[in-house]
Scaffold this motif. Structure first.
Motif, PDB file in Angstrom:
ATOM      1  N   GLY A   6      -7.224 -17.813   0.104  1.00 25.84           N
ATOM      2  CA  GLY A   6      -6.993 -18.958   0.986  1.00 25.84           C
ATOM      3  C   GLY A   6      -8.323 -19.538   1.414  1.00 25.84           C
ATOM      4  O   GLY A   6      -9.382 -18.945   1.204  1.00 25.84           O
ATOM      5  N   MET A   7      -8.298 -20.705   2.042  1.00 26.96           N
ATOM      6  CA  MET A   7      -9.534 -21.373   2.422  1.00 26.96           C
ATOM      7  C   MET A   7     -10.252 -20.617   3.534  1.00 26.96           C
ATOM      8  O   MET A   7      -9.674 -19.749   4.195  1.00 26.96           O
ATOM      9  N   GLY A   8     -11.542 -20.943   3.721  1.00 30.66           N
ATOM     10  CA  GLY A   8     -12.337 -20.271   4.736  1.00 30.66           C
ATOM     11  C   GLY A   8     -11.814 -20.506   6.140  1.00 30.66           C
ATOM     12  O   GLY A   8     -11.362 -21.601   6.479  1.00 30.66           O
ATOM     13  N   GLY A   9     -11.871 -19.455   6.980  1.00 31.72           N
ATOM     14  CA  GLY A   9     -11.477 -19.589   8.375  1.00 31.72           C
ATOM     15  C   GLY A   9     -10.040 -19.220   8.668  1.00 31.72           C
ATOM     16  O   GLY A   9      -9.601 -19.328   9.814  1.00 31.72           O
ATOM     17  N   LEU A  10      -9.273 -18.784   7.648  1.00 32.41           N
ATOM     18  CA  LEU A  10      -7.869 -18.457   7.864  1.00 32.41           C
ATOM     19  C   LEU A  10      -7.652 -17.025   8.346  1.00 32.41           C
ATOM     20  O   LEU A  10      -6.543 -16.666   8.722  1.00 32.41           O
ATOM     21  N   GLY A  11      -8.684 -16.203   8.290  1.00 32.42           N
ATOM     22  CA  GLY A  11      -8.555 -14.828   8.761  1.00 32.42           C
ATOM     23  C   GLY A  11      -8.195 -13.828   7.685  1.00 32.42           C
ATOM     24  O   GLY A  11      -7.595 -12.788   7.969  1.00 32.42           O
ATOM     25  N   LYS A  12      -8.573 -14.118   6.446  1.00 28.71           N
ATOM     26  CA  LYS A  12      -8.256 -13.192   5.341  1.00 28.71           C
ATOM     27  C   LYS A  12      -8.884 -11.826   5.581  1.00 28.71           C
ATOM     28  O   LYS A  12      -8.242 -10.794   5.418  1.00 28.71           O
ATOM     29  N   THR A  13     -10.167 -11.830   5.936  1.00 27.91           N
ATOM     30  CA  THR A  13     -10.872 -10.567   6.145  1.00 27.91           C
ATOM     31  C   THR A  13     -10.283  -9.804   7.323  1.00 27.91           C
ATOM     32  O   THR A  13     -10.132  -8.576   7.275  1.00 27.91           O
ATOM     33  N   THR A  14      -9.926 -10.507   8.391  1.00 30.16           N
ATOM     34  CA  THR A  14      -9.347  -9.859   9.561  1.00 30.16           C
ATOM     35  C   THR A  14      -7.990  -9.248   9.223  1.00 30.16           C
ATOM     36  O   THR A  14      -7.665  -8.139   9.660  1.00 30.16           O
ATOM     37  N   HIS A  15      -7.179  -9.965   8.450  1.00 23.77           N
ATOM     38  CA  HIS A  15      -5.891  -9.411   8.005  1.00 23.77           C
ATOM     39  C   HIS A  15      -6.098  -8.090   7.269  1.00 23.77           C
ATOM     40  O   HIS A  15      -5.466  -7.071   7.579  1.00 23.77           O
ATOM     41  N   ALA A  16      -6.974  -8.135   6.270  1.00 23.09           N
ATOM     42  CA  ALA A  16      -7.197  -6.948   5.451  1.00 23.09           C
ATOM     43  C   ALA A  16      -7.828  -5.820   6.258  1.00 23.09           C
ATOM     44  O   ALA A  16      -7.500  -4.644   6.059  1.00 23.09           O
ATOM     45  N   ALA A  17      -8.757  -6.171   7.153  1.00 23.57           N
ATOM     46  CA  ALA A  17      -9.430  -5.140   7.947  1.00 23.57           C
ATOM     47  C   ALA A  17      -8.450  -4.419   8.861  1.00 23.57           C
ATOM     48  O   ALA A  17      -8.561  -3.197   9.076  1.00 23.57           O
ATOM     49  N   THR A  18      -7.489  -5.146   9.402  1.00 20.22           N
ATOM     50  CA  THR A  18      -6.479  -4.531  10.265  1.00 20.22           C
ATOM     51  C   THR A  18      -5.681  -3.473   9.504  1.00 20.22           C
ATOM     52  O   THR A  18      -5.464  -2.360   9.979  1.00 20.22           O
ATOM     53  N   ARG A  45      -8.064  -0.399   8.366  1.00 16.97           N
ATOM     54  CA  ARG A  45      -8.321   0.595   9.420  1.00 16.97           C
ATOM     55  C   ARG A  45      -7.095   1.478   9.658  1.00 16.97           C
ATOM     56  O   ARG A  45      -7.223   2.668   9.982  1.00 16.97           O
ATOM     57  N   LYS A  46      -5.915   0.918   9.488  1.00 16.87           N
ATOM     58  CA  LYS A  46      -4.682   1.657   9.765  1.00 16.87           C
ATOM     59  C   LYS A  46      -4.337   2.645   8.656  1.00 16.87           C
ATOM     60  O   LYS A  46      -3.809   3.733   8.917  1.00 16.87           O
ATOM     61  N   GLU A  47      -4.675   2.312   7.398  1.00 21.78           N
ATOM     62  CA  GLU A  47      -4.196   3.081   6.260  1.00 21.78           C
ATOM     63  C   GLU A  47      -5.263   3.915   5.556  1.00 21.78           C
ATOM     64  O   GLU A  47      -4.930   4.750   4.728  1.00 21.78           O
ATOM     65  N   ARG A  48      -6.545   3.682   5.821  1.00 21.95           N
ATOM     66  CA  ARG A  48      -7.589   4.292   5.001  1.00 21.95           C
ATOM     67  C   ARG A  48      -7.570   5.813   5.020  1.00 21.95           C
ATOM     68  O   ARG A  48      -7.910   6.463   4.020  1.00 21.95           O
ATOM     69  N   GLU A  49      -7.189   6.419   6.145  1.00 17.69           N
ATOM     70  CA  GLU A  49      -7.205   7.886   6.225  1.00 17.69           C
ATOM     71  C   GLU A  49      -6.105   8.525   5.401  1.00 17.69           C
ATOM     72  O   GLU A  49      -6.118   9.740   5.189  1.00 17.69           O
ATOM     73  N   LYS A  50      -5.151   7.756   4.930  1.00 17.70           N
ATOM     74  CA  LYS A  50      -4.068   8.293   4.100  1.00 17.70           C
ATOM     75  C   LYS A  50      -4.486   8.413   2.638  1.00 17.70           C
ATOM     76  O   LYS A  50      -3.708   8.918   1.822  1.00 17.70           O
ATOM     77  N   LEU A  75       0.817  -1.213   0.000  1.00 19.76           N
ATOM     78  CA  LEU A  75       0.000   0.000   0.000  1.00 19.76           C
ATOM     79  C   LEU A  75       0.852   1.266   0.000  1.00 19.76           C
ATOM     80  O   LEU A  75       0.429   2.310  -0.505  1.00 19.76           O
ATOM     81  N   ARG A  76       2.049   1.160   0.549  1.00 15.51           N
ATOM     82  CA  ARG A  76       2.879   2.359   0.729  1.00 15.51           C
ATOM     83  C   ARG A  76       4.062   2.442  -0.228  1.00 15.51           C
ATOM     84  O   ARG A  76       4.952   3.285  -0.042  1.00 15.51           O
ATOM     85  N   ASP A  77       4.102   1.592  -1.251  1.00 10.56           N
ATOM     86  CA  ASP A  77       5.315   1.503  -2.073  1.00 10.56           C
ATOM     87  C   ASP A  77       5.565   2.736  -2.935  1.00 10.56           C
ATOM     88  O   ASP A  77       6.620   2.860  -3.574  1.00 10.56           O
ATOM     89  N   GLY A  78       4.627   3.664  -2.992  1.00  8.12           N
ATOM     90  CA  GLY A  78       4.847   4.914  -3.720  1.00  8.12           C
ATOM     91  C   GLY A  78       4.634   4.830  -5.213  1.00  8.12           C
ATOM     92  O   GLY A  78       4.794   5.832  -5.921  1.00  8.12           O
ATOM     93  N   ASP A  79       4.273   3.666  -5.725  1.00  8.87           N
ATOM     94  CA  ASP A  79       4.022   3.515  -7.157  1.00  8.87           C
ATOM     95  C   ASP A  79       2.740   4.278  -7.515  1.00  8.87           C
ATOM     96  O   ASP A  79       1.677   3.999  -6.951  1.00  8.87           O
ATOM     97  N   PRO A  80       2.800   5.253  -8.451  1.00  5.46           N
ATOM     98  CA  PRO A  80       1.604   6.032  -8.778  1.00  5.46           C
ATOM     99  C   PRO A  80       0.545   5.240  -9.549  1.00  5.46           C
ATOM    100  O   PRO A  80      -0.634   5.622  -9.547  1.00  5.46           O
ATOM    101  N   ALA A  81       0.929   4.146 -10.189  1.00  8.46           N
ATOM    102  CA  ALA A  81      -0.035   3.366 -10.965  1.00  8.46           C
ATOM    103  C   ALA A  81      -1.003   2.644 -10.028  1.00  8.46           C
ATOM    104  O   ALA A  81      -0.612   2.166  -8.952  1.00  8.46           O
ATOM    105  N   ARG A  82      -2.251   2.602 -10.426  1.00 12.97           N
ATOM    106  CA  ARG A  82      -3.230   1.838  -9.653  1.00 12.97           C
ATOM    107  C   ARG A  82      -2.834   0.359  -9.641  1.00 12.97           C
ATOM    108  O   ARG A  82      -2.479  -0.192 -10.676  1.00 12.97           O
ATOM    109  N   SER A  83      -2.885  -0.273  -8.491  1.00 11.91           N
ATOM    110  CA  SER A  83      -2.498  -1.682  -8.412  1.00 11.91           C
ATOM    111  C   SER A  83      -3.582  -2.483  -7.692  1.00 11.91           C
ATOM    112  O   SER A  83      -4.347  -1.952  -6.884  1.00 11.91           O
TER     113      SER A  83
END
Length: 482
Positions: A204-216, A219-224, A190-198
């Motif tokens: 991964g399979m259900g129950g691995l915490g994909k949504t929790t990873h991304a949500a963390t 929440r930390k980066e959205r205001e930037k 998210l912070r690599d500075g590349d101006p191109a949209r990426s």
């Protein structure tokens, strides 16, 4: 599950009506050609009815899985299909038993002929009755199920998966362990500075915490970013609904938000989103994506500008969606290691995060049932945290863990995710999955050997020049054993 029963019966009737069996029956019952033709016509009509009913059930299994009227009707369908299966088996046996060879063939044929005719009469009568029962069930469905579905379908199709996604997003970061490397990698992308949209893909399979990873990270980066949105998609999405919810999220708390969003058509929704995002650095998360078509449907509206925008796509099990981005921007989550699983379990099950010595063996046995899935570990840990910390109580939980999963309300979201995983399993794999229930719990299934059993049972279809075993090893690996 009923759709798999119908699918197998359709195949069996197809075998009964194949040229080889039909020719054998015609030669065997030449004097009863009219009756035999009527029987085969009835079986053909039943097969066509079951084929349409199968397609209907595949759709309704998602929409009406909580509808008691639908489930009651489904039970009656199963009963009729089971009776039809018995009749087809008896017909195949009746036709095939006359192909015996040996010195007693003509004597057997002489004495069995009247009995065979009586059996043919009985089968024809039963098949005719089954055809009437199916017609009655169709009328019953038209009378009652549409009434009970009023006001419920939208919740079952869209809101259910969204509720699960919201639950995953509400989990604390402490609910996961061993995520620092993945978290840091997402932050770098998210912070690599590349101006191109990426595009970033987490799968991964259900129950691995994909949504929790991304949500963390979200929440930390959205205001930037200039604007941001999180939208849960699910397999039953509509393009219009996704565009509408994206606009609502993007314009949230903004003074220039359009006032007529609810009346916009698809073209207007897309144009509105495009014109707003064109000069913005945006962060958008598409959660619970099941097919690459979702991104294709939305790519025109999610403009590719040079503002450093990022799109995170979270998907369950479908690694093919990873091809939407560069190989270096696709993250596959794995099961937790034994050490991380133990740390997470102790964190949730014990106030001091320490397992008493007298409970360690039982705790390890319970934890082994979770197979390194964070969602299962967290749920079972929370369940045990409010139980008496005695070996007798924990042994009781271990012995009835399957019952707890089905009946305990605290495990409901685990059941729902498992249910979604089954519902969205390709139809061709559902009967194979259900076949596993014939084996005892904790039975070791060897993949190659098991695929051969499926092939022998007639659960696997050949396609093109690829052998059934080779194709299904690839198919099962992609959809199941990941």
């Amino acid at each position: 599950m009923a759709e798999t029963v119908l699918l197998l019966e359709i195949k069996k009737i197809g075998i009964a009506l194949a040229n080889g069996v039909t020719n054998q029956a015609s030669a065997q019952f030449a004097k009863h050609a009219v009756q035999l033709t009527e029987l085969q016509d009835s079986m053909g009509r039943i097969m066509r009815e079951l084929r349409v009913m199968h397609d209907f059930l595949c759709q309704m299994d998602i929409q009406s899985r909580c509808n008691q009227v639908y489930l009651g009707w489904l039970q009656e369908v199963r009963k009729v299909v089971y009776v039809m299966e018995d009749m087809v088996d008896e017909y195949l046996h009746l036709v095939g038993c006359q192909r015996d060879l040996g010195c007693c063939f003509y004597l057997k044929k002489l004495f069995s002929q009247p009995r065979s005719v009586l059996s043919l009469d009985r089968i024809a009568s039963m098949v005719s009755r089954i055809e009437k029962d199916l017609a009655h069930l169709s009328q019953t469905k038209d009378r009652w199920i549409p009434i009970t579905n009023i006001g419920n379908s939208s919740h079952n199709v869209v809101q259910g998966p969204q509720d699960l996604a919201s639950l995953s997003r509400s989990l604390d970061e402490d609910d996961l362990v061993g995520i620092e490397d993945n978290k840091q990698k997402l932050l770098e992308w998210l912070r690599d500075g590349d101006p191109a949209r990426s595009v970033i893909v987490v799968h991964g399979m259900g129950g691995l915490g994909k949504t929790t990873h991304a949500a963390t990270v979200f929440r930390k980066e959205r205001e930037k970013f200039d604007c941001h949105a999180w939208v849960s998609v699910s397999q039953t999405y509509t393009r219009e609904d996704i565009l509408h919810r994206l606009i609502v999220e993007i314009f949230r708390d903004k003074p220039n938000a359009p006032s007529n969003i609810t009346t916009m058509d698809i073209a207007t929704l897309q144009d509105t989103l495009m014109s707003f995002l064109e000069q913005k650095m945006y962060l958008i998360v598409l959660d619970d994506v099941w097919t690459p078509q979702v991104y294709n449907d939305l790519s025109a509206a999610l403009v590719s500008n040079l503002k450093g925008s990022r799109i995170i796509i979270i998907t369950t099990r479908n690694a093919e969606i990873g091809h939407l981005t560069f190989p270096g921007r696709a993250m596959e989550l794995k099961r937790l290691s034994e050490d991380d699983s133990w740390d997470l379990f102790c964190k949730k099950a014990f106030l001091n995060h320490e397992c008493p010595k007298e409970l360690k063996d039982l705790s390890e046995q319970i934890l082994s049932k979770c197979e390194g899935l964070p969602l299962a570990i967290v749920s079972i840990g929370r369940l045990l945290s409010v139980r008496s910390k005695t070996p007798a109580e924990w042994k009781r939980i271990l012995d009835q863990l399957s019952w707890e999963l089905i009946n305990n309300t605290e495990m409901e979201h685990v059941r729902n995710i498992l249910l979604l995983s089954y519902i969205y399993l390709p139809t061709r794999l559902k009967s194979c999955f259900l076949y596993c229930s014939l084996f005892p719990e904790d039975y070791l299934l060897k993949r190659k050997q098991f695929i051969r059993v499926w092939i022998a049972e007639g659960l696997v279809e050949s396609r093109g020049r690829s052998t059934m075993e080779r194709r299904w090893q690839k198919d099962i690996s992609k959809n199941w054993f990941t």
